[in-house]
Design a protein around this motif. Sequence first.
Motif, PDB file in Angstrom:
ATOM      1  N   UNK A   1     -12.684   0.831  -5.941  1.00  0.00           N
ATOM      2  CA  UNK A   1     -12.697   0.080  -7.196  1.00  0.00           C
ATOM      3  C   UNK A   1     -11.574  -0.956  -7.157  1.00  0.00           C
ATOM      4  N   UNK A   2     -11.922  -2.195  -7.452  1.00  0.00           N
ATOM      5  CA  UNK A   2     -10.941  -3.267  -7.599  1.00  0.00           C
ATOM      6  C   UNK A   2     -10.785  -3.520  -9.094  1.00  0.00           C
ATOM      7  N   UNK A   3      -9.560  -3.504  -9.593  1.00  0.00           N
ATOM      8  CA  UNK A   3      -9.309  -3.663 -11.022  1.00  0.00           C
ATOM      9  C   UNK A   3      -8.016  -4.437 -11.221  1.00  0.00           C
TER      10      UNK A   3
ATOM     11  N   UNK B   1      -3.125  -6.225 -10.051  1.00  0.00           N
ATOM     12  CA  UNK B   1      -4.408  -5.712  -9.614  1.00  0.00           C
ATOM     13  C   UNK B   1      -4.187  -4.491  -8.733  1.00  0.00           C
ATOM     14  N   UNK B   2      -5.229  -3.703  -8.601  1.00  0.00           N
ATOM     15  CA  UNK B   2      -5.198  -2.531  -7.745  1.00  0.00           C
ATOM     16  C   UNK B   2      -6.542  -2.329  -7.074  1.00  0.00           C
ATOM     17  N   UNK B   3      -6.529  -1.653  -5.950  1.00  0.00           N
ATOM     18  CA  UNK B   3      -7.725  -1.343  -5.190  1.00  0.00           C
ATOM     19  C   UNK B   3      -7.600   0.125  -4.826  1.00  0.00           C
ATOM     20  N   UNK B   4      -8.447   0.967  -5.394  1.00  0.00           N
ATOM     21  CA  UNK B   4      -8.297   2.403  -5.224  1.00  0.00           C
ATOM     22  C   UNK B   4      -9.606   3.057  -4.814  1.00  0.00           C
TER      23      UNK B   4
ATOM     24  N   UNK C   1       0.846  -1.171   0.000  1.00  0.00           N
ATOM     25  CA  UNK C   1       0.000   0.000   0.000  1.00  0.00           C
ATOM     26  C   UNK C   1       0.892   1.235   0.000  1.00  0.00           C
ATOM     27  N   UNK C   2       0.526   2.212  -0.837  1.00  0.00           N
ATOM     28  CA  UNK C   2       1.276   3.459  -0.888  1.00  0.00           C
ATOM     29  C   UNK C   2       0.309   4.603  -1.178  1.00  0.00           C
ATOM     30  N   UNK C   3       0.798   5.735  -1.603  1.00  0.00           N
ATOM     31  CA  UNK C   3      -0.039   6.889  -1.886  1.00  0.00           C
ATOM     32  C   UNK C   3      -1.025   6.684  -3.020  1.00  0.00           C
ATOM     33  N   UNK C   4      -0.817   5.649  -3.819  1.00  0.00           N
ATOM     34  CA  UNK C   4      -1.715   5.355  -4.933  1.00  0.00           C
ATOM     35  C   UNK C   4      -2.729   4.270  -4.589  1.00  0.00           C
ATOM     36  N   UNK C   5      -2.672   3.749  -3.368  1.00  0.00           N
ATOM     37  CA  UNK C   5      -3.626   2.726  -2.953  1.00  0.00           C
ATOM     38  C   UNK C   5      -2.960   1.384  -2.740  1.00  0.00           C
TER      39      UNK C   5
ATOM     40  N   UNK D   1      -0.857  -4.853  -6.408  1.00  0.00           N
ATOM     41  CA  UNK D   1       0.081  -5.960  -6.540  1.00  0.00           C
ATOM     42  C   UNK D   1       0.457  -6.109  -8.008  1.00  0.00           C
ATOM     43  N   UNK D   2       1.720  -6.327  -8.263  1.00  0.00           N
ATOM     44  CA  UNK D   2       2.205  -6.678  -9.607  1.00  0.00           C
ATOM     45  C   UNK D   2       3.211  -7.792  -9.411  1.00  0.00           C
ATOM     46  N   UNK D   3       2.905  -8.986  -9.913  1.00  0.00           N
ATOM     47  CA  UNK D   3       3.805 -10.117  -9.706  1.00  0.00           C
ATOM     48  C   UNK D   3       4.961 -10.143 -10.695  1.00  0.00           C
TER      49      UNK D   3
END
Length: 52
Positions: free
Chosen positions: A27-29, A16-19, A1-5, A8-10
């Motif tokens: 939003x989960x994308x 995927x991201x959760x923002x 988790x950081x300032x962008x939400x 995960x990138x394997x």
Amino acid sequence: MDGEGLHLDDAGCTWWGFARGGEGRYVLFGEDESSGVTWHEPPVDMLTGAPG
């Protein structure tokens, strides 16, 4: 988790991201290139029927 939400990138074929998407909304994308629907024709709209 950081300032962008939360994300995960394997470094392979999955990410995927959760923002935050507004007041009380998130939003989960993402994408898994090994998924059978990645190159589906016609494309699958995962947001069909989602609230505005």
